[in-house]
Design an enzyme around this catalytic site. Structure first.
Site, PDB file in Angstrom:
ATOM      1  N   ASP A 184       0.923  -1.165  -0.126  1.00  0.00           N
ATOM      2  CA  ASP A 184       0.113  -0.070   0.010  1.00  0.00           C
ATOM      3  C   ASP A 184       0.794   1.129   0.105  1.00  0.00           C
ATOM      4  O   ASP A 184       2.002   1.259   0.562  1.00  0.00           O
ATOM      5  CB  ASP A 184      -0.926   0.087   1.197  1.00  0.00           C
ATOM      6  CG  ASP A 184      -0.006   0.024   2.674  1.00  0.00           C
ATOM      7  OD1 ASP A 184       0.928  -0.574   2.678  1.00  0.00           O
ATOM      8  OD2 ASP A 184      -0.551   0.810   3.381  1.00  0.00           O
ATOM      9  N   GLU A 185       0.550   2.289  -0.340  1.00  0.00           N
ATOM     10  CA  GLU A 185       0.926   3.686  -0.385  1.00  0.00           C
ATOM     11  C   GLU A 185       2.101   3.812  -0.775  1.00  0.00           C
ATOM     12  O   GLU A 185       2.976   4.593  -0.025  1.00  0.00           O
ATOM     13  CB  GLU A 185       0.572   4.182   0.937  1.00  0.00           C
ATOM     14  CG  GLU A 185      -0.935   4.117   1.451  1.00  0.00           C
ATOM     15  CD  GLU A 185      -1.319   4.571   2.862  1.00  0.00           C
ATOM     16  OE1 GLU A 185      -2.096   5.466   3.132  1.00  0.00           O
ATOM     17  OE2 GLU A 185      -0.273   4.194   3.571  1.00  0.00           O
ATOM     18  N   THR A 186       2.713   3.186  -1.837  1.00  0.00           N
ATOM     19  CA  THR A 186       3.977   3.284  -2.513  1.00  0.00           C
ATOM     20  C   THR A 186       4.024   4.344  -3.429  1.00  0.00           C
ATOM     21  O   THR A 186       3.662   4.181  -4.580  1.00  0.00           O
ATOM     22  CB  THR A 186       4.588   2.121  -2.933  1.00  0.00           C
ATOM     23  OG1 THR A 186       4.437   1.001  -2.184  1.00  0.00           O
ATOM     24  CG2 THR A 186       6.072   2.088  -3.194  1.00  0.00           C
TER      25      THR A 186
END
Length: 521
Positions: free
Chosen positions: A330-332
């Site tokens: 997530d959220e890279t």
């Protein structure tokens, strides 16, 4: 016997209204004027959470449980295990042989569904029957809610309950990376989960603020990377023995531990420990105690990065008897989409090579992990993510529903809530309860939802009491979403049964939030 609340799978919402009438009546009769038996007078209200399938009121007398009431097991080791744990929970002795009391009977021919149970009570005692150990244990958790404590003894009215879960995966997640929680504190969270029949504990073990699990081949992950947490606290980590203790405690309560190693982002603590994980030219990583996201990444073009992934996945997989490992995704925000997808494809292959089914957050949909965890709230779900998630579901990925606007327990109840965040909006108890996981994402094929997971992130939560204030009463709400068939659920029913749970929470010494919309007693 007289069917009190005929919560079979064909009666729908009408059943829920009957349940509410019984719950609201408190100490009034559950049944009056039944044609197939005498009325049950002065019966205690049935306020079970999650709502069972079928509750049938009996015509006999109630059974009184005292401090000396024996708990017995029949049918082998699984029955003995369930009986032993529930006896401790009820502060009752175990005994052999036959006779009155509370009996857990394992019967492969019981006719119950997987994880389901039948609970029958009368003047001579309580019998819980199931075809598997999980069903026996869940019957025991229902019994805990049926007992009405008056300071000296407890009573169970004459009835029969037939019950089984909607989804096979009923999870609760706990972030131990932003703030570290000890083994005993995690076990307390497991106790809260187990009461409401959750069966998976998702431990978020790594993030920018700390790495919480020892890996013998990479000792700096804990000697360096575990020494921070949000706000500058001391952090901490689990040894292999600590982690195994959590796994054993959970397994005794039919909870499977799902460890998460969040990759390739949320990796600042790992990069502080091993700077070679960064790409040339990236800013030098320093210990981080804030709550921002999306700034960190491991270098996905280095083969040494994948040796690191193999090392940490191998170590955690070896410690984890359950079939799942979560690899984040997530959220890279600092990786190009092609680099991200290439990394996740290789990471998922590593997890499978070590004998695990892989869970990943919904950004990884294009790489089709075995279980895809949907976390974005609907108002932040991009068309690209929706397309990728539905395509993954059509190609065999199962969906684990954790949308933040319903299932994130760290979000504020309302504007007056002092703890938590509100980036997904306010999540009141009714908001947590009143949704359908099967239809949350239009276009997903029927049967693609494997289950539901509540999640408790800890950017603002540093004590067990704070965890409880955010989990209770919303954790039971998500439990009913995961356990009870959709057509049997209604908020008006649930809110009354939920309010009655405070008696049990207080007996356990648990704290909770008197959130708006619930008719608290």
């Amino acid at each position: 016997m007289c069917t009190m609340v005929p919560m079979n799978r064909s009666r729908g919402r009408r059943v829920g209204r009957a349940a509410v009438a019984g719950a609201a009546a408190a100490l009034m009769a559950l049944v009056a004027g039944c044609s197939d038996g005498p009325a049950v007078s002065k019966a205690r209200a049935i306020t079970i959470v999650p709502l069972p399938d079928v509750v049938t009121a009996g015509s006999g007398g109630s059974f009184t449980v005292t401090a000396s009431t024996p708990v017995r097991a029949k049918g082998g080791a699984d029955a003995q295990a369930a009986a032993s744990v529930v006896a401790v929970q009820l502060h009752l002795p175990t005994a052999g042989g036959s006779g009155s009391g509370i009996t857990f009977r394992l019967d492969p021919a019981a006719g119950t569904r997987p994880e389901g149970y039948r609970l029958t009570s009368g003047s001579s005692g309580v019998l819980i029957t199931a075809r598997d150990g999980a069903g026996l244990f869940y019957g025991g958790q229902t019994l805990r809610q049926l007992l009405v404590v008056d300071g000296r003894s407890s009573t169970v009215q004459s009835l029969q309950i037939d019950d089984s879960p909607r989804y096979a995966y009923r999870g609760a997640g706990l972030d131990v990376a932003r703030h570290f929680f000890t083994v005993a504190q995690v076990e307390q969270y497991i106790d809260e989960m187990a009461l409401y029949k959750f069966n998976h504990l998702h431990l978020h073990l790594t993030d920018d603020q700390g790495w919480r699990i020892a890996v013998s081949s990479r000792p700096r992950l804990t000697s360096v990377g575990a020494g921070t947490e949000v706000g500058g606290g001391p952090g901490g980590s689990y040894t292999a023995a600590d982690y195994r203790a959590i796994v054993r405690y959970a397994a005794a309560r039919h909870v499977t531990v799902v460890p998460e190693l969040d990759l390739p982002g949320h990796t600042n603590a790992a990069i502080v420990s091993y700077p070679e994980l960064a790409c040339p030219g990236d800013p030098t990583a320093v210990p981080y105690t804030g709550i921002g996201v999306g700034f960190s990444r491991v270098c996905t073009s280095k083969e040494s990065t994948y040796r690191f992934v193999d090392d940490v996945v191998a170590a955690v997989a070896e410690l984890t008897p359950g079939p799942l490992i979560h690899l984040g995704g997530d959220e890279t925000k600092t990786l190009a989409p092609a680099d991200y997808q290439a990394f996740m494809r290789r990471a998922i292959a590593v997890g499978r090579a070590h004998g695990k089914q892989v869970v990943a957050w919904d950004e990884a949909a294009a790489d089709r992990p075995d279980l895809l965890q949907v976390w974005h709230p609907q108002n932040q779900m991009t068309s690209e993510v929706v397309t990728d998630v539905t395509a993954a579901a059509r190609h065999g990925s199962k969906l684990l529903m954790s949308p933040a606007d319903h299932a994130y327990l760290d979000q504020k109840y309302d504007a007056s809530t002092s703890l938590g965040l509100d980036w997904a909006g306010f999540v009141g108890v009714e908001q947590s309860y009143d949704w359908n996981p099967d239809t949350y994402l239009p276009g997903t094929p029927a049967g693609s939802v494997a289950g539901v997971e509540a999640f408790l992130w800890t950017e603002t939560l540093g004590t067990p009491q704070q965890l409880q204030l955010m989990a209770l009463p919303r954790l039971p709400a998500l439990a009913e979403v995961a356990w009870t068939p959709q057509r049997l659920r209604s908020w008006s029913d649930f809110s009354i049964r939920l309010a009655a749970q405070t008696r049990l929470w207080q007996a356990q010494g648990w704290t909770y939030t008197r959130a708006a919309g619930v008719p608290w007693q």
